[in-house]
Design an enzyme around this catalytic site. Structure first.
Site, PDB file in Angstrom:
ATOM      1  N   ASP A  51       0.869  -1.175   0.000  1.00 40.39           N
ATOM      2  CA  ASP A  51       0.000   0.000   0.000  1.00 40.39           C
ATOM      3  C   ASP A  51       0.907   1.226   0.000  1.00 40.39           C
ATOM      4  OD1 ASP A  51      -1.683   2.100   0.335  1.00 40.39           O
ATOM      5  OD2 ASP A  51      -2.670   1.335   2.149  1.00 40.39           O
ATOM      6  N   ASN A  77       4.180   5.422 -11.164  1.00 41.29           N
ATOM      7  CA  ASN A  77       2.920   5.494 -11.918  1.00 41.29           C
ATOM      8  C   ASN A  77       1.684   5.502 -11.029  1.00 41.29           C
ATOM      9  OD1 ASN A  77       0.974   4.793 -14.273  1.00 41.29           O
ATOM     10  ND2 ASN A  77       0.769   3.076 -12.831  1.00 41.29           N
ATOM     11  N   TYR A 141      -5.932  16.871  -6.977  1.00 40.58           N
ATOM     12  CA  TYR A 141      -5.223  16.064  -7.979  1.00 40.58           C
ATOM     13  C   TYR A 141      -4.249  16.945  -8.772  1.00 40.58           C
ATOM     14  CZ  TYR A 141      -4.653  12.801 -11.908  1.00 40.58           C
ATOM     15  OH  TYR A 141      -4.140  11.948 -12.874  1.00 40.58           O
ATOM     16  N   GLY A 142      -4.743  18.103  -9.230  1.00 39.74           N
ATOM     17  CA  GLY A 142      -3.892  19.012 -10.008  1.00 39.74           C
ATOM     18  C   GLY A 142      -2.697  19.476  -9.195  1.00 39.74           C
ATOM     19  N   ALA A 143      -2.934  19.776  -7.911  1.00 41.51           N
ATOM     20  CA  ALA A 143      -1.827  20.203  -7.046  1.00 41.51           C
ATOM     21  C   ALA A 143      -0.805  19.084  -6.910  1.00 41.51           C
ATOM     22  CB  ALA A 143      -2.359  20.603  -5.671  1.00 41.51           C
ATOM     23  N   LYS A 145      -0.140  16.629  -9.005  1.00 45.80           N
ATOM     24  CA  LYS A 145       0.600  16.361 -10.244  1.00 45.80           C
ATOM     25  C   LYS A 145       1.504  17.538 -10.613  1.00 45.80           C
ATOM     26  CE  LYS A 145      -0.959  12.205 -11.044  1.00 45.80           C
ATOM     27  NZ  LYS A 145      -0.066  11.049 -10.976  1.00 45.80           N
TER      28      LYS A 145
END
Ligand code: NAP
Length: 240
Positions: A51, A77, A141-143, A145
């Site tokens: 995990d 990934n 999510y944007g932060a 990535k």
């Protein structure tokens, strides 16, 4: 020459699975860290259930692997997404996403780095997202990535003198479970998204895997710190 070993996270399905398959075809031995095993473990593949949202478990598994053999190729990934508008974002979701999308790559890198430094060679590919450029509902999510792309650039510079390259492959929409979860097939929002992709379709996991393989190639030593969008032209603009 020894068979190169690559650690791929989240290699049991989706984009990660395509990366595992491609690297096996290219002659790598592949270690796959995910929570659930693939439908079929392929020749040359070793699966380990980890995990990656659990820092202690991630660190232990990575250190154990590094103690067994030098792993000079790393593909970060595994990732998660939670779509929420600003007022609905929770601190719990922020922490969970950052643990998987940012902290796990850092812990894995820290464990493998001594071996790469000793070898004077390494290839690291982080899987980012076009959403790092901005997309509604992607505060967290944007932060995560965009943070991964920033971390890539720092690692590239810190390691440039060690023969280690670090790059980000940033996919646009690719047909996987994760994509379907936030873009239900057939929903008007999904159809509108597909119509907005300049090449007129969503991407295939193998197309992302191809770019990863290119960055991992020993001949790719002069490319580092880059973010390469594999997005059917979406990061460029509108086709019409
Ligand atoms: P996916 O189909 O949901 O697969 C994600 C993989 O990560 C699975 O193998 C999953 O395995 C693993 N994973 C998730 N949480 C984990 C955890 N806590 N510990 C260990 N492994 C974990 O996702 P995907 O679409 O292939 O996405 C792969 C990467 O591409 C992600 O970083 C994603 O952000 C990025 N990306 C995808 C798209 C897209 O459109 N698909 C676009 C841009 C970027 P288990 O659940 O079994 O652990």
């Amino acid at each position: 020459m020894n068979t190169p070993i690559a650690l791929v996270t989240g290699g049991s399905r989706g984009i990660g699975r395509a990366i595992v398959v491609r690297l096996l075809e290219d002659g790598y031995q592949v270690v796959n860290f995910s929570r659930t095993p693939p439908e079929e473990t392929l020749p040359g593949e070793t699966f380990r259930s980890v995990d990656l949202g659990d820092a202690a478990a991630t660190q232990a598994a990575a250190r154990e692997l590094a103690a067994q053999h030098p792993v000079l190729n790393l593909v970060n990934n595994a990732g998660m997404i939670q779509v929420a508008n600003i007022e609905d974002v929770t601190q719990e979701e922020l922490a969970r996403t950052m643990a998987l999308n940012i902290a796990a790559p850092l812990l894995l890198m820290q464990a493998l780095l001594p071996g790469m430094r000793r070898a004077g060679y390494g290839r690291v590919v982080n899987i980012g997202s076009r959403a790092a450029l901005g997309k509604g509902g992607r505060s967290v999510y944007g932060a995560s990535k965009a943070g991964l792309a920033g971390m890539t650039r720092t690692w590239a510079l810190e390691l440039a003198g060690d023969g280690i390259t670090v790059n980000t492959v940033a996919p646009g929409p690719v047909a996987t479970e994760l994509f379907n979860q936030s873009n239900p097939p057939g929903a008007p929002k999904t159809q509108a998204l597909e119509a907005s992709i300049p090449v007129g379709r969503v991407g295939r996991p193998e197309e992302v895997a191809h770019t990863v393989a290119m960055f991992l190639d020993p001949r790719a030593g002069f490319m580092t710190g880059q973010v390469l969008y594999v997005c059917g032209g979406m990061s460029v603009g509108l086709a019409g």
